[in-house]
Scaffold this motif. Sequence first.
Motif, PDB file in Angstrom:
ATOM      1  N   ILE A   1      41.144  26.602  53.102  1.00 14.24           N
ATOM      2  CA  ILE A   1      41.262  26.273  51.811  1.00 14.24           C
ATOM      3  C   ILE A   1      42.273  26.820  51.134  1.00 14.24           C
ATOM      4  O   ILE A   1      42.968  26.388  50.091  1.00 14.24           O
ATOM      5  N   HIS A   2      42.589  28.292  51.624  1.00 14.13           N
ATOM      6  CA  HIS A   2      43.786  28.889  51.276  1.00 14.13           C
ATOM      7  C   HIS A   2      45.144  28.992  51.998  1.00 14.13           C
ATOM      8  O   HIS A   2      46.050  29.537  51.863  1.00 14.13           O
ATOM      9  N   GLU A   3      45.133  27.830  52.656  1.00 16.08           N
ATOM     10  CA  GLU A   3      46.329  27.431  53.466  1.00 16.08           C
ATOM     11  C   GLU A   3      47.584  27.100  52.461  1.00 16.08           C
ATOM     12  O   GLU A   3      47.434  26.373  51.613  1.00 16.08           O
ATOM     13  N   GLY A   4      48.877  27.977  52.372  1.00 19.81           N
ATOM     14  CA  GLY A   4      49.736  27.771  51.745  1.00 19.81           C
ATOM     15  C   GLY A   4      49.800  28.805  50.450  1.00 19.81           C
ATOM     16  O   GLY A   4      50.767  29.021  49.566  1.00 19.81           O
ATOM     17  N   ASP A   5      48.785  29.496  50.292  1.00 19.10           N
ATOM     18  CA  ASP A   5      48.765  30.699  49.265  1.00 19.10           C
ATOM     19  C   ASP A   5      49.503  31.919  49.420  1.00 19.10           C
ATOM     20  O   ASP A   5      49.600  32.384  50.801  1.00 19.10           O
ATOM     21  N   LYS A   6      50.190  32.537  48.525  1.00 18.81           N
ATOM     22  CA  LYS A   6      51.078  33.740  49.028  1.00 18.81           C
ATOM     23  C   LYS A   6      49.908  34.994  48.827  1.00 18.81           C
ATOM     24  O   LYS A   6      48.998  35.005  48.130  1.00 18.81           O
ATOM     25  N   TYR A   7      50.517  36.149  49.610  1.00 15.46           N
ATOM     26  CA  TYR A   7      49.533  37.132  49.690  1.00 15.46           C
ATOM     27  C   TYR A   7      49.442  37.882  48.488  1.00 15.46           C
ATOM     28  O   TYR A   7      50.736  38.148  47.999  1.00 15.46           O
ATOM     29  N   VAL A   8      48.579  38.466  47.922  1.00 17.82           N
ATOM     30  CA  VAL A   8      48.599  39.138  46.888  1.00 17.82           C
ATOM     31  C   VAL A   8      47.944  40.504  46.947  1.00 17.82           C
ATOM     32  O   VAL A   8      46.649  40.460  47.419  1.00 17.82           O
ATOM     33  N   ASP A   9      48.477  41.901  46.423  1.00 16.01           N
ATOM     34  CA  ASP A   9      47.798  42.726  46.623  1.00 16.01           C
ATOM     35  C   ASP A   9      46.400  43.053  45.834  1.00 16.01           C
ATOM     36  O   ASP A   9      46.405  42.419  44.829  1.00 16.01           O
ATOM     37  N   PRO A  10      45.428  43.683  46.313  1.00 19.91           N
ATOM     38  CA  PRO A  10      44.320  43.771  45.652  1.00 19.91           C
ATOM     39  C   PRO A  10      44.415  44.488  44.203  1.00 19.91           C
ATOM     40  O   PRO A  10      45.095  45.578  44.218  1.00 19.91           O
ATOM     41  N   GLY A  11      43.734  43.915  43.221  1.00 20.01           N
ATOM     42  CA  GLY A  11      43.841  44.458  41.791  1.00 20.01           C
ATOM     43  C   GLY A  11      45.028  44.029  41.049  1.00 20.01           C
ATOM     44  O   GLY A  11      45.398  44.440  39.867  1.00 20.01           O
ATOM     45  N   THR A  12      46.073  42.979  41.554  1.00 15.23           N
ATOM     46  CA  THR A  12      46.896  42.491  40.845  1.00 15.23           C
ATOM     47  C   THR A  12      46.604  41.872  39.625  1.00 15.23           C
ATOM     48  O   THR A  12      47.076  41.878  38.383  1.00 15.23           O
ATOM     49  N   HIS A  13      45.482  40.847  39.772  1.00 15.55           N
ATOM     50  CA  HIS A  13      45.372  40.162  38.718  1.00 15.55           C
ATOM     51  C   HIS A  13      44.515  40.920  37.639  1.00 15.55           C
ATOM     52  O   HIS A  13      44.900  40.650  36.507  1.00 15.55           O
ATOM     53  N   GLU A  14      43.922  41.899  38.084  1.00 14.27           N
ATOM     54  CA  GLU A  14      43.165  42.774  37.003  1.00 14.27           C
ATOM     55  C   GLU A  14      44.179  43.337  36.213  1.00 14.27           C
ATOM     56  O   GLU A  14      44.216  43.729  34.832  1.00 14.27           O
TER      57      GLU A  14
END
Length: 270
Positions: A34-47
């Motif tokens: 279900i996450h196919e095509g999503d870019k990798y984001v470091d943990p804590g970026t959205h916070e």
Amino acid sequence: MITNDRYKGKGFTTTPGRKGQGPEVTFDRRFKSIHEGDKYVDPGTHEKKYRLAQEKRKITADGFKYTSPGKKSCGSGNYFGCFNEQGFPKHETEFEVTKRGELPDRVKSVPKNIVTGVCKKGTFGIADTCIGEPYKYQSDPYNAQHKRTIDEARSATQKHIGGAFKAASRGGGTFDKTDQGSSKIYSLDRPLPPKKEVEKKITRTIPVAFKPSSPGKRGFNCTISPFPEYKEDPLELQERRKREEAKAAKPQTTWKPISGPKSTPTRTIL
């Protein structure tokens, strides 16, 4: 020999479902994420982004401040924060301590408080617990009722003056006494009427049973005209003839069941 078409060739077949947990059990032959095509984001970026967006909404750099900080006491015995910090109450001791060489004050006489009568201890059946005088003892012998009955019988016999009353005259009958010694009221003034004889019933035998003149008609004889004769239904005869012809034309072979099911029960993948 004629063979039916349904006995020729294979029967109804199906493709059984595949079993297992590999990609071959899916329709596309591969697993899809279900996450196919999503870019990798470091943990804590959205916070971190959310926290920066909240900082931009502040009007001042330090954020919200109260107009006056809450007053707090700074240790035991301090009156900081009270409404009247200068005129606070003085300390009062619980009792005065006499100094060396001084005598304590004399105790003043105090009148008694409300005085009430102490309730007497005990319950019903204990002496000196009632408001009035205590109950006096009354004996109750076991055979008191028997002695009372004997005393009443003796007192009754003492009241007798003489013997029982006896009449001096001879006992006689009534003024209308009969020879039998009873009153005429129980006798008959006139003789009884003669007894009626019961007539004997005469039974007569009937030689022939009663028969009505014209008995009611039942069954096939209940119609005015003669009952019509029975005729078979031509349609039923035709159907019966067809069944007999089909039975005669049917080949005399042993019945064989069709082939069993080719599929097996499968478990759903959902």
